[in-house]
Design an enzyme around this catalytic site. Structure first.
Site, PDB file in Angstrom:
ATOM      1  CB  SER A  68      -0.934   0.013   1.219  1.00  0.00           C
ATOM      2  OG  SER A  68      -1.855  -1.055   1.167  1.00  0.00           O
ATOM      3  N   GLY A 261      -4.257  -2.175  -0.947  1.00  0.00           N
ATOM      4  CA  GLY A 261      -3.417  -1.810  -2.080  1.00  0.00           C
ATOM      5  C   GLY A 261      -3.191  -0.318  -2.150  1.00  0.00           C
ATOM      6  N   GLY A 263      -2.521   3.587  -4.314  1.00  0.00           N
ATOM      7  CA  GLY A 263      -3.026   4.404  -5.407  1.00  0.00           C
ATOM      8  C   GLY A 263      -4.453   4.875  -5.246  1.00  0.00           C
ATOM      9  CB  CYS A 290      -7.003  -1.112   2.970  1.00  0.00           C
ATOM     10  SG  CYS A 290      -5.981   0.375   2.902  1.00  0.00           S
ATOM     11  CG  LEU A 291      -7.464  -0.323  -3.414  1.00  0.00           C
ATOM     12  CD1 LEU A 291      -7.874   1.113  -3.670  1.00  0.00           C
ATOM     13  CD2 LEU A 291      -6.234  -0.690  -4.259  1.00  0.00           C
ATOM     14  CD  GLN A 294      -9.650   3.578  -0.211  1.00  0.00           C
ATOM     15  OE1 GLN A 294      -9.011   3.468  -1.268  1.00  0.00           O
ATOM     16  NE2 GLN A 294      -9.091   4.038   0.902  1.00  0.00           N
ATOM     17  CG  ASN A 332      -0.556   2.516   4.475  1.00  0.00           C
ATOM     18  OD1 ASN A 332      -0.494   3.697   4.161  1.00  0.00           O
ATOM     19  ND2 ASN A 332       0.077   1.571   3.800  1.00  0.00           N
ATOM     20  N   GLY A 334      -4.566   6.887   2.039  1.00  0.00           N
ATOM     21  CA  GLY A 334      -4.583   8.303   1.694  1.00  0.00           C
ATOM     22  C   GLY A 334      -5.846   8.725   0.985  1.00  0.00           C
ATOM     23  CG  PHE A 335      -7.279   7.959  -2.302  1.00  0.00           C
ATOM     24  CD1 PHE A 335      -7.775   8.871  -3.230  1.00  0.00           C
ATOM     25  CD2 PHE A 335      -5.943   7.605  -2.373  1.00  0.00           C
ATOM     26  CE1 PHE A 335      -6.946   9.416  -4.197  1.00  0.00           C
ATOM     27  CE2 PHE A 335      -5.101   8.149  -3.335  1.00  0.00           C
ATOM     28  CZ  PHE A 335      -5.608   9.059  -4.249  1.00  0.00           C
ATOM     29  CG  HIS A 374      -4.403  -2.651   7.134  1.00  0.00           C
ATOM     30  ND1 HIS A 374      -4.041  -3.512   6.118  1.00  0.00           N
ATOM     31  CD2 HIS A 374      -4.475  -1.419   6.592  1.00  0.00           C
ATOM     32  CE1 HIS A 374      -3.886  -2.811   4.999  1.00  0.00           C
ATOM     33  NE2 HIS A 374      -4.140  -1.543   5.265  1.00  0.00           N
ATOM     34  CD  GLU A 376      -3.816  -6.689   7.797  1.00  0.00           C
ATOM     35  OE1 GLU A 376      -2.964  -5.827   7.537  1.00  0.00           O
ATOM     36  OE2 GLU A 376      -5.041  -6.461   7.722  1.00  0.00           O
TER      37      GLU A 376
END
Length: 399
Positions: A68, A261, A263, A290-291, A294, A332, A334-335, A374, A376
């Site tokens: 990530s 992940g 981006g 996480c990603l 989203q 972790n 940023g979006f 997260h 885990e």
């Protein structure tokens, strides 16, 4: 060594020699023109990316290998980086995706029975570049107040960083918004995973009697997520980020997992959203982190946006709105998902107690849910393990 010596205006090439302190051979150069001098660590070279900070007190090796962090230079706010050395077990992927790192003090000598290597040697072995001696508190305030900037870590073998060149590169870098990085860190072909979580004195185990089959879509999956799935009785098949819905479902899974992940989720969503929608239409239990959280929100009709500084650390309080309990989480990202954009029937399940941002969702009447943090990583340490049990219970209910 000079700590946090900062030039707040762009540096003219002719002034570079005079501006460089005699005891410094590397620099972090931000796109705003500020120069943060220090001593180079790791491999010689130039690292370019978005500069962020992480407040974790432990786990620097896991952080540097977390996919990530692709496209990012990590500033560690905790001063003792390197104190447990490095080993072959505490990695989240074989090839680190982080661009570089910034730390306050020189790398600490390892003092842990599991240490196999000095952290600086470990960085060199992976070609990772960094700078030590920077006033990371001041840098963290700069990021907090002004947003995550583009930057370049310059650590040339000659010992004289080309500041003007680094500044030009930092300013020219396009930034993470609109960038699809999942394709860069994802696996290239499908593979099976059966390794379970680490145990003291035994190391990692092997899943020998799986009850369920889970297909994990790899947008930059951390190994410990796969280990948690295996430890909860799942045989795991990992597929590339660009796998279609048909590619996923042909494995006849009991459930589907959407990984973390890097981006911009909107960029990755171009190919991920149609696949996720096809999986949801199949009725298979679906769990995202996480990603993956989203991307699920995008597939459900929601929207995401870039955060000014993001959430990165191991002490983030998150409230479970169903139970009222507060979990200490590792984060972790940023979006973030815009909760107001979620359509009717999509329920917000978790919120951040730092800023109230969305940390989880579920779909009413369907076995579909996700979280932003997260579970885990276990900073609580087991506050969020119930999420894996929830996923397993959903698969069990369909058996």
């Amino acid at each position: 060594m000079t700590d946090g010596s900062i030039a707040h205006a762009p540096v003219h090439p002719a002034a570079e020699a005079a501006a460089q302190p005699s005891d410094c051979d590397a620099a972090l150069v931000l796109g705003d023109g500020s120069v943060w001098w220090g001593k180079g660590i790791g491999a010689h070279g130039t690292a370019l990316g978005e500069v962020c900070f992480n407040t974790s007190m432990t786990g620097y090796q896991e952080i540097m290998t977390d996919p990530s962090y692709a496209g990012q230079i990590v500033t560690f706010t905790f001063p003792h980086i390197g104190n447990v050395g490095a080993n072959r077990e505490d990695i989240e992927t074989v090839t680190p995706a982080a661009r570089g790192l910034v730390i306050r003090a020189d790398i600490t000598q390892p003092a842990n029975y599991r240490a196999l290597q000095h952290f600086d040697a470990w960085l060199k072995s992976y070609g990772l570049t960094g700078v030590a001696g920077v006033d990371t508190r001041r840098l963290a305030r700069r990021i907090r107040d002004g947003g995550a900037p583009n930057g370049a870590v310059a650590y040339p073998a000659a010992g004289r960083p080309a500041v003007a060149d680094a500044l030009a590169k930092a300013r020219a870098w396009p930034g993470l918004e609109g960038m699809d990085l999942a394709k860069e860190v994802s696996c290239r072909q499908t593979y099976a995973w059966d390794e379970t979580v680490w145990a003291h004195g035994a190391g990692y185990g092997t899943q020998e009697a799986p009850r369920f089959h889970v297909v994990a879509v790899d947008y930059g999956a951390k190994r410990n997520i796969l280990r948690m799935l295996a430890s909860h009785g799942c045989r795991v098949t990992v597929v590339p980020a660009e796998a279609s819905g048909a590619d996923i479902l042909r494995h006849r899974p009991d459930g589907v997992f959407l990984s973390n992940g890097p981006g911009d989720p909107a960029a990755t969503g171009v190919y991920a959203v149609p696949a996720i929608r096809e999986v949801m239409a199949s009725g298979k239990p679906l769990f995202g982190i996480c990603l993956g959280h989203q991307l699920l929100a995008l597939a459900l009709g929601g929207r995401t946006t870039k955060m000014p500084i993001g959430h990165r650390g191991a002490n983030h309080p998150v409230k479970d709105l169903a139970t009222g309990k507060v979990e200490i989480t590792s984060q972790n990202h940023g979006f973030v998902v815009i909760p107001e954009s979620l359509p009717t029937g999509i329920v917000t399940t978790h919120v951040s107690l730092f800023d109230g941002s969305n940390e989880g969702l579920r779909v009413e009447g369907k076995p579909v849910f996700s979280v932003q943090h997260h579970p885990e990583a276990s900073p609580g340490p087991r506050d969020s393990n119930y999420l894996f049990r929830r996923f397993v219970a959903m698969m069990e209910a369909r058996k």
